[in-house]
Write a protein that holds these residues in place. Structure first.
Motif, mmCIF file in Angstrom:
data_model
loop_
_atom_site.group_PDB
_atom_site.id
_atom_site.type_symbol
_atom_site.label_atom_id
_atom_site.label_comp_id
_atom_site.label_asym_id
_atom_site.label_seq_id
_atom_site.Cartn_x
_atom_site.Cartn_y
_atom_site.Cartn_z
ATOM 1 N N GLN A 197 22.834 17.653 -37.764
ATOM 2 C CA GLN A 197 23.207 18.180 -36.452
ATOM 3 C C GLN A 197 23.466 19.688 -36.428
ATOM 4 O O GLN A 197 23.738 20.252 -35.379
ATOM 5 C CB GLN A 197 24.480 17.465 -35.966
ATOM 6 N N SER A 198 23.370 20.351 -37.592
ATOM 7 C CA SER A 198 23.668 21.780 -37.622
ATOM 8 C C SER A 198 22.860 22.459 -38.726
ATOM 9 O O SER A 198 21.726 22.048 -38.986
ATOM 10 C CB SER A 198 25.178 22.009 -37.806
ATOM 11 N N ALA A 212 27.482 16.402 -39.386
ATOM 12 C CA ALA A 212 27.806 15.392 -38.376
ATOM 13 C C ALA A 212 27.914 15.980 -36.976
ATOM 14 O O ALA A 212 28.046 15.239 -36.001
ATOM 15 C CB ALA A 212 29.110 14.690 -38.743
ATOM 16 N N GLY A 213 27.860 17.313 -36.863
ATOM 17 C CA GLY A 213 27.962 17.958 -35.565
ATOM 18 C C GLY A 213 29.375 18.131 -35.069
ATOM 19 O O GLY A 213 29.594 18.549 -33.924
ATOM 20 N N ALA A 235 16.985 16.735 -44.721
ATOM 21 C CA ALA A 235 17.997 17.755 -44.454
ATOM 22 C C ALA A 235 17.888 18.865 -45.495
ATOM 23 O O ALA A 235 17.583 18.609 -46.663
ATOM 24 C CB ALA A 235 19.387 17.131 -44.480
ATOM 25 N N GLY A 236 18.161 20.097 -45.066
ATOM 26 C CA GLY A 236 17.923 21.212 -45.963
ATOM 27 C C GLY A 236 19.140 22.064 -46.256
ATOM 28 O O GLY A 236 20.162 22.000 -45.584
ATOM 29 N N HIS A 237 19.023 22.865 -47.300
ATOM 30 C CA HIS A 237 19.926 23.971 -47.581
ATOM 31 C C HIS A 237 19.115 24.998 -48.345
ATOM 32 O O HIS A 237 18.034 24.686 -48.853
ATOM 33 C CB HIS A 237 21.170 23.527 -48.354
ATOM 34 N N VAL A 238 19.604 26.228 -48.426
ATOM 35 C CA VAL A 238 18.773 27.295 -48.986
ATOM 36 C C VAL A 238 19.318 27.883 -50.280
ATOM 37 O O VAL A 238 18.674 28.754 -50.882
ATOM 38 C CB VAL A 238 18.569 28.428 -47.956
ATOM 39 N N HIS A 239 20.473 27.405 -50.736
ATOM 40 C CA HIS A 239 21.086 27.997 -51.924
ATOM 41 C C HIS A 239 21.737 26.930 -52.769
ATOM 42 O O HIS A 239 22.338 25.983 -52.251
ATOM 43 C CB HIS A 239 22.139 29.030 -51.501
ATOM 44 N N LYS A 307 23.958 27.136 -32.965
ATOM 45 C CA LYS A 307 24.537 26.510 -34.143
ATOM 46 C C LYS A 307 24.216 25.031 -34.284
ATOM 47 O O LYS A 307 24.525 24.431 -35.317
ATOM 48 C CB LYS A 307 26.060 26.684 -34.119
ATOM 49 N N SER A 308 23.619 24.434 -33.269
ATOM 50 C CA SER A 308 23.274 23.014 -33.339
ATOM 51 C C SER A 308 21.755 22.857 -33.373
ATOM 52 O O SER A 308 21.006 23.708 -32.876
ATOM 53 C CB SER A 308 23.825 22.269 -32.127
#
Length: 309
Positions: A197-198, A212-213, A235-239, A307-308
């Protein structure tokens, strides 16, 4: 001769492996194509016709330079593809390890691209008037949208989780995730990745409330040039720990960026990610029915600081 070399490289790519001398062969093909008048093969690797037509050469080069390396969680088979020609596991899955940029049926790994250009003196490529205000002013935003055929990490638990805060999102057909870059007026490069959700910079338990938003966040931080993709949900992340800060420029070649504990077991090199401008999609493509909201109907497509997801 060129066709034979390209065919050999395609077969190797489909298998997710690098043949001995493949880099040299690709270099030879590149130079021959350039000599034969293939303008898209000359000069910078960013000179891709679709990008240049959509954004002009200078911005096309920025988009290619900041395209991410896509690092997949161990055990993943999914690849991001072009939904116009590939929707389903048969064409949307690929080799389980190594450098992978072709699916089992030869579909290329792809990312759809969207630009919001709030720099002064530049053509303002924005989806709505009045966007380039406040903290957006002077920034260049590059959005890379990855399409997967479904989101399935919680499929077996859907009956129990099909309520708030997931709201039916435990499993769904079609999946859109993004890697986003913000380049400031001073050249500072920051990035983030969509996650449920973000948005996330780092992954882990610290991201759960945002995922979870409940407390969405902007999550911008120093560019790393990559996006880590979780199996199933994408779902992602960059670091991650040990991942050094980078200015966002790309390396040439297919070797993955290192992190603590070694290299990822499966990845798509940035240079092999096919980039497709969303701005050039026709009405038929934009009217495609998805189980979830496509990028061009999301608020973040208009407001790149949203942000969402």
């Amino acid at each position: 001769m060129v066709a034979l070399v390209v065919a050999g490289l395609t077969i190797a790519g489909a298998a997710g492996v690098r043949a001995p001398g493949a880099g040299l062969a690709e270099s030879v093909v590149h130079k021959v194509e350039c000599a034969l008048g293939e303008d898209s093969a000359c000069g910078s690797g960013a000179a891709e016709p679709a990008l240049v037509r959509a954004y002009g050469r200078a911005l096309a080069e920025e988009i290619r330079a900041h395209a991410p390396e896509v690092d997949y969680e161990a055990g993943m088979a999914a690849l991001p593809t072009d939904f116009r020609s590939c929707r389903g596991p048969i064409c949307g899955n690929g080799p389980p390890s190594g450098a992978v940029w072709l699916s089992d049926t030869g579909a290329p790994a792809a990312s759809f691209v969207h630009v919001v250009d709030c720099r002064p003196g530049e053509p303002h490529r924005v989806a709505a008037a009045g966007v380039c205000t406040d903290e957006r002013r002077g920034n260049l935003y590059l959005q890379y949208w990855l399409y997967y055929e479904d989101s399935s990490s919680l499929k077996l638990l859907q009956p129990a989780l099909d309520r708030w805060p997931l709201d039916g999102g435990a499993f769904h057909q079609d999946d859109w995730e993004s890697y986003q870059v913000r380049i400031g007026a001073d050249g500072t490069c920051e990035s983030r990745a969509s996650s449920h959700q973000s948005y996330n910079y780092d992954g882990g338990i610290g991201s759960w409330l945002s995922d979870a938003g409940i407390f969405p966040r902007s999550a911008w931080d120093a560019c790393t040039g990559r996006t880590f993709v979780s199996g199933g949900s994408h779902a992602g992340h960059v670091h991650e720990d040990g991942d050094p800060e980078r200015p966002g420029g790309r390396r040439y070649g297919d070797a993955p960026l290192p992190v603590d504990g070694g290299a990822p077991s499966r990845w798509t090199p940035a240079l092999h990610l096919k980039l497709i401008p969303i701005e050039t999609l026709g009405g038929r493509a934009r009217r495609t029915r998805f189980a979830i909201t496509p990028p061009w109907k999301k608020l973040v497509y208009v407001d790149p600081e949203w942000k969402s997801t």
